[in-house]
Design a protein around this motif. Structure first.
Motif, PDB file in Angstrom:
ATOM      1  N   LYS A 179      20.540  -0.270  36.451  1.00 39.77           N
ATOM      2  CA  LYS A 179      19.783   0.907  36.052  1.00 39.77           C
ATOM      3  C   LYS A 179      18.302   0.556  35.955  1.00 39.77           C
ATOM      4  CE  LYS A 179      23.135   3.341  33.137  1.00 39.77           C
ATOM      5  NZ  LYS A 179      23.376   3.828  31.767  1.00 39.77           N
ATOM      6  N   LYS A 180      17.477   1.532  36.236  1.00 44.07           N
ATOM      7  CA  LYS A 180      16.043   1.393  36.013  1.00 44.07           C
ATOM      8  C   LYS A 180      15.770   1.672  34.541  1.00 44.07           C
ATOM      9  CE  LYS A 180      14.954   1.148  40.453  1.00 44.07           C
ATOM     10  NZ  LYS A 180      15.339  -0.114  41.011  1.00 44.07           N
ATOM     11  N   GLU A 181      14.576   1.357  34.082  1.00 41.57           N
ATOM     12  CA  GLU A 181      14.228   1.535  32.668  1.00 41.57           C
ATOM     13  C   GLU A 181      14.326   3.003  32.243  1.00 41.57           C
ATOM     14  OE1 GLU A 181      13.756  -0.040  29.121  1.00 41.57           O
ATOM     15  OE2 GLU A 181      13.721  -1.264  30.919  1.00 41.57           O
TER      16      GLU A 181
ATOM     17  N   HIS B 180      25.264  -0.236  29.371  1.00 39.03           N
ATOM     18  CA  HIS B 180      23.897   0.224  29.139  1.00 39.03           C
ATOM     19  C   HIS B 180      22.976  -0.185  30.295  1.00 39.03           C
ATOM     20  CE1 HIS B 180      20.222   1.215  27.008  1.00 39.03           C
ATOM     21  NE2 HIS B 180      19.778  -0.001  27.227  1.00 39.03           N
ATOM     22  N   ASP B 181      23.201  -1.373  30.840  1.00 35.76           N
ATOM     23  CA  ASP B 181      22.314  -1.908  31.876  1.00 35.76           C
ATOM     24  C   ASP B 181      22.690  -1.510  33.300  1.00 35.76           C
ATOM     25  OD1 ASP B 181      20.798  -3.159  29.967  1.00 35.76           O
ATOM     26  OD2 ASP B 181      21.816  -5.092  30.159  1.00 35.76           O
ATOM     27  N   TYR B 182      23.929  -1.059  33.513  1.00 34.04           N
ATOM     28  CA  TYR B 182      24.412  -0.787  34.869  1.00 34.04           C
ATOM     29  C   TYR B 182      25.106   0.565  34.955  1.00 34.04           C
ATOM     30  CZ  TYR B 182      23.952  -5.869  35.330  1.00 34.04           C
ATOM     31  OH  TYR B 182      23.492  -7.153  35.330  1.00 34.04           O
ATOM     32  N   HIS B 183      25.052   1.161  36.162  1.00 35.81           N
ATOM     33  CA  HIS B 183      25.896   2.302  36.503  1.00 35.81           C
ATOM     34  C   HIS B 183      27.203   1.694  37.010  1.00 35.81           C
ATOM     35  CE1 HIS B 183      22.875   5.461  36.262  1.00 35.81           C
ATOM     36  NE2 HIS B 183      22.042   4.687  36.931  1.00 35.81           N
ATOM     37  N   ILE B 184      28.321   1.974  36.349  1.00 36.37           N
ATOM     38  CA  ILE B 184      29.608   1.414  36.745  1.00 36.37           C
ATOM     39  C   ILE B 184      30.170   2.267  37.873  1.00 36.37           C
ATOM     40  CG2 ILE B 184      31.922   0.774  35.958  1.00 36.37           C
ATOM     41  CD1 ILE B 184      29.618  -0.791  34.606  1.00 36.37           C
ATOM     42  N   LEU B 185      30.398   1.645  39.044  1.00 32.46           N
ATOM     43  CA  LEU B 185      30.889   2.382  40.204  1.00 32.46           C
ATOM     44  C   LEU B 185      32.402   2.288  40.350  1.00 32.46           C
ATOM     45  CD1 LEU B 185      28.123   1.230  42.695  1.00 32.46           C
ATOM     46  CD2 LEU B 185      28.184   3.312  41.340  1.00 32.46           C
TER      47      LEU B 185
END
Length: 170
Positions: A139-141, A29-34
């Protein structure tokens, strides 16, 4: 037909496959997984026994690369209840077992602005403790809100489809 392993009495949990211990659901939810990697862990005996009881938390965990070695910080593995003075500290840093090429690649990518390395899940694979880590960008809000909105839209569409199928059967 299932594959059976010989029970020698020592390693009771050598069943083939993957048994999940802990998962960091909020990381997705908090990060874009690369990119994701599977790593081994250097653990003490009481840590393994505590993990076999299914007790761990990855919530505050992060990975740091120090002098060519990857270290897992702030992962909470509680003390083993039957442990004696040889018990481990709950939040000590633990070394990750990775190939040199993977460590160098992660180190160079994590130096970029906004990139971090986070643990996603902790599990046993064929009797050995493994951790799945990910190179991620925060990620941004508004990205978090958009992801949540897309998830809700997908759920509503699935509900509508299943309701239409139920009406069609009746």
């Amino acid at each position: 037909m299932t594959k059976q392993t010989k029970d020698t009495g020592k390693g009771k949990d050598k069943t083939p496959g993957r048994r999940l211990i802990a998962q960091h659901k909020k990381a997705r939810h908090d990060y874009h997984i690369l990119d994701t990697y599977e790593c081994g862990l250097v653990l003490t005996g009481t840590e393994v026994k505590s993990l076999r009881q299914g007790r761990a938390s990855l919530v505050d965990g992060f990975i740091q690369i120090d002098r060519g070695e990857a270290w897992l910080h702030n992962v909470h593995i509680p003390e083993y209840a039957q442990g004696t003075w040889t018990n481990h500290s709950a939040r000590r840093k633990r070394k990750l077992l990775m190939h040199r090429v993977e460590i160098d690649k992660l180190d160079s990518k994590s130096q970029e602005t906004g990139h971090t390395i986070v643990p996603l899940s902790l599990y046993f694979k064929d009797g050995r403790a493994k951790v799945e880590i990910a190179l991620a960008r925060g990620k941004k809000e508004y990205d978090k809100r958009q992801t949540l909105r897309e998830k809700q839209d997908r759920r509503e569409a699935e509900r509508a489809i299943s309701a239409a199928r139920r009406r069609q059967r009746a």
